[in-house]
Design a protein around this motif. Structure first.
Motif, PDB file in Angstrom:
ATOM      1  N   LYS A   5       0.837  -1.210   0.000  1.00 47.14           N
ATOM      2  CA  LYS A   5       0.000   0.000   0.000  1.00 47.14           C
ATOM      3  C   LYS A   5       0.864   1.250   0.000  1.00 47.14           C
ATOM      4  N   GLY A   6       0.487   2.186  -0.855  1.00 44.40           N
ATOM      5  CA  GLY A   6       1.236   3.430  -0.953  1.00 44.40           C
ATOM      6  C   GLY A   6       2.415   3.359  -1.909  1.00 44.40           C
ATOM      7  N   ARG A   7       2.782   2.155  -2.322  1.00 49.35           N
ATOM      8  CA  ARG A   7       3.918   1.991  -3.242  1.00 49.35           C
ATOM      9  C   ARG A   7       3.492   1.460  -4.610  1.00 49.35           C
ATOM     10  N   PHE A   8       2.476   0.624  -4.632  1.00 48.79           N
ATOM     11  CA  PHE A   8       2.028   0.006  -5.870  1.00 48.79           C
ATOM     12  C   PHE A   8       0.689   0.615  -6.296  1.00 48.79           C
ATOM     13  N   ALA A   9       0.475   0.632  -7.601  1.00 51.32           N
ATOM     14  CA  ALA A   9      -0.806   1.041  -8.154  1.00 51.32           C
ATOM     15  C   ALA A   9      -1.216   0.022  -9.213  1.00 51.32           C
ATOM     16  N   ILE A  10      -2.520  -0.142  -9.392  1.00 48.65           N
ATOM     17  CA  ILE A  10      -3.030  -1.053 -10.417  1.00 48.65           C
ATOM     18  C   ILE A  10      -3.931  -0.251 -11.340  1.00 48.65           C
ATOM     19  N   ILE A  11      -3.687  -0.385 -12.632  1.00 48.78           N
ATOM     20  CA  ILE A  11      -4.389   0.425 -13.622  1.00 48.78           C
ATOM     21  C   ILE A  11      -4.905  -0.470 -14.739  1.00 48.78           C
ATOM     22  N   ALA A  12      -6.153  -0.279 -15.124  1.00 43.41           N
ATOM     23  CA  ALA A  12      -6.747  -1.023 -16.224  1.00 43.41           C
ATOM     24  C   ALA A  12      -6.867  -0.121 -17.446  1.00 43.41           C
ATOM     25  N   ASP A  13      -6.424  -0.634 -18.585  1.00 39.84           N
ATOM     26  CA  ASP A  13      -6.592   0.062 -19.857  1.00 39.84           C
ATOM     27  C   ASP A  13      -7.505  -0.807 -20.718  1.00 39.84           C
ATOM     28  N   ASN A  14      -8.776  -0.497 -20.707  1.00 36.91           N
ATOM     29  CA  ASN A  14      -9.736  -1.340 -21.413  1.00 36.91           C
ATOM     30  C   ASN A  14      -9.488  -1.354 -22.912  1.00 36.91           C
ATOM     31  N   ALA A  15      -9.048  -0.256 -23.456  1.00 36.65           N
ATOM     32  CA  ALA A  15      -8.798  -0.199 -24.896  1.00 36.65           C
ATOM     33  C   ALA A  15      -7.707  -1.179 -25.316  1.00 36.65           C
ATOM     34  N   LYS A  16      -6.759  -1.399 -24.422  1.00 34.44           N
ATOM     35  CA  LYS A  16      -5.660  -2.325 -24.725  1.00 34.44           C
ATOM     36  C   LYS A  16      -5.867  -3.686 -24.087  1.00 34.44           C
ATOM     37  N   ASN A  17      -7.003  -3.847 -23.387  1.00 35.55           N
ATOM     38  CA  ASN A  17      -7.286  -5.133 -22.718  1.00 35.55           C
ATOM     39  C   ASN A  17      -6.118  -5.543 -21.822  1.00 35.55           C
ATOM     40  N   THR A  18      -5.614  -4.567 -21.110  1.00 35.55           N
ATOM     41  CA  THR A  18      -4.388  -4.746 -20.326  1.00 35.55           C
ATOM     42  C   THR A  18      -4.562  -4.166 -18.929  1.00 35.55           C
ATOM     43  N   VAL A  19      -3.976  -4.839 -17.961  1.00 33.65           N
ATOM     44  CA  VAL A  19      -3.911  -4.327 -16.596  1.00 33.65           C
ATOM     45  C   VAL A  19      -2.445  -4.188 -16.219  1.00 33.65           C
ATOM     46  N   TYR A  20      -2.109  -3.035 -15.675  1.00 34.74           N
ATOM     47  CA  TYR A  20      -0.731  -2.749 -15.281  1.00 34.74           C
ATOM     48  C   TYR A  20      -0.590  -2.764 -13.765  1.00 34.74           C
ATOM     49  N   LEU A  21       0.552  -3.201 -13.312  1.00 33.46           N
ATOM     50  CA  LEU A  21       0.920  -3.065 -11.903  1.00 33.46           C
ATOM     51  C   LEU A  21       2.132  -2.150 -11.853  1.00 33.46           C
ATOM     52  N   GLN A  22       1.921  -0.923 -11.425  1.00 30.12           N
ATOM     53  CA  GLN A  22       3.004   0.037 -11.291  1.00 30.12           C
ATOM     54  C   GLN A  22       3.607  -0.119  -9.904  1.00 30.12           C
ATOM     55  N   MET A  23       4.872  -0.455  -9.856  1.00 33.62           N
ATOM     56  CA  MET A  23       5.553  -0.728  -8.592  1.00 33.62           C
ATOM     57  C   MET A  23       6.626   0.334  -8.373  1.00 33.62           C
ATOM     58  N   ASN A  24       6.461   1.109  -7.337  1.00 32.44           N
ATOM     59  CA  ASN A  24       7.408   2.177  -6.999  1.00 32.44           C
ATOM     60  C   ASN A  24       8.072   1.891  -5.658  1.00 32.44           C
ATOM     61  N   ASN A  25       9.205   2.551  -5.432  1.00 35.10           N
ATOM     62  CA  ASN A  25       9.933   2.403  -4.181  1.00 35.10           C
ATOM     63  C   ASN A  25      10.112   0.926  -3.821  1.00 35.10           C
ATOM     64  N   LEU A  26      10.609   0.177  -4.773  1.00 37.37           N
ATOM     65  CA  LEU A  26      10.743  -1.269  -4.587  1.00 37.37           C
ATOM     66  C   LEU A  26      11.756  -1.600  -3.498  1.00 37.37           C
ATOM     67  N   GLU A  27      11.472  -2.683  -2.801  1.00 34.77           N
ATOM     68  CA  GLU A  27      12.307  -3.159  -1.706  1.00 34.77           C
ATOM     69  C   GLU A  27      12.791  -4.570  -2.019  1.00 34.77           C
ATOM     70  N   PRO A  28      13.911  -4.988  -1.434  1.00 36.43           N
ATOM     71  CA  PRO A  28      14.377  -6.370  -1.665  1.00 36.43           C
ATOM     72  C   PRO A  28      13.306  -7.410  -1.350  1.00 36.43           C
ATOM     73  N   GLU A  29      12.430  -7.108  -0.402  1.00 37.88           N
ATOM     74  CA  GLU A  29      11.367  -8.047  -0.038  1.00 37.88           C
ATOM     75  C   GLU A  29      10.326  -8.207  -1.139  1.00 37.88           C
TER      76      GLU A  29
END
Length: 124
Positions: A64-88
């Motif tokens: 929470k607060g680091r990842f976002a999930i976005i749907a692009d219906n036109a491209k039939n695609t779902v993205y997982l944007q991952m920020n501030n990544l940690e080794p875990e």
């Protein structure tokens, strides 16, 4: 009926990656899409999900607060944007889907179709 996950790679701590989950031969409009991950020696963990129809999302507390999930219906695609990544966050990441007319679940048992994994490695 296929899901194709991609976008993994090696990134330094604090970096970002965007994973893509592309659906082919069916439209995501009446589905929920989830992202899961599995690290070596650990069970599969639900990371995030989105209900395409109503846009409702859920996130695991660990992202929470680091990842976002976005749907692009036109491209039939779902993205997982991952920020501030940690080794875990190092794991194989999978996308999955099931029919849903609203809401989504972080429980793997709810999902009926799975894509192959894409590896995310967070290391300096």
């Amino acid at each position: 009926f296929q899901l194709q996950a991609s976008g993994g790679g090696l990134v330094q701590p604090g970096g970002s990656l965007r994973l893509s989950c592309v659906a082919s031969e069916f439209a995501l409009e009446f589905y929920a899409v989830g992202w899961f991950r599995q690290a070596p020696g650990k069970g599969r963990e639900g990371v995030s999900c989105i209900s395409i129809r109503d846009g409702l999302t859920h996130f695991a507390d660990s992202v929470k607060g680091r990842f976002a999930i976005i749907a692009d219906n036109a491209k039939n695609t779902v993205y997982l944007q991952m920020n501030n990544l940690e080794p875990e966050d190092t794991a194989s990441y999978y996308c999955a889907t099931y029919i849903s007319f609203g809401a989504c679940s972080l429980m793997a048992q709810a999902y009926t179709h799975w894509g192959q994994g894409t590896q995310v490695t967070v290391s300096s």
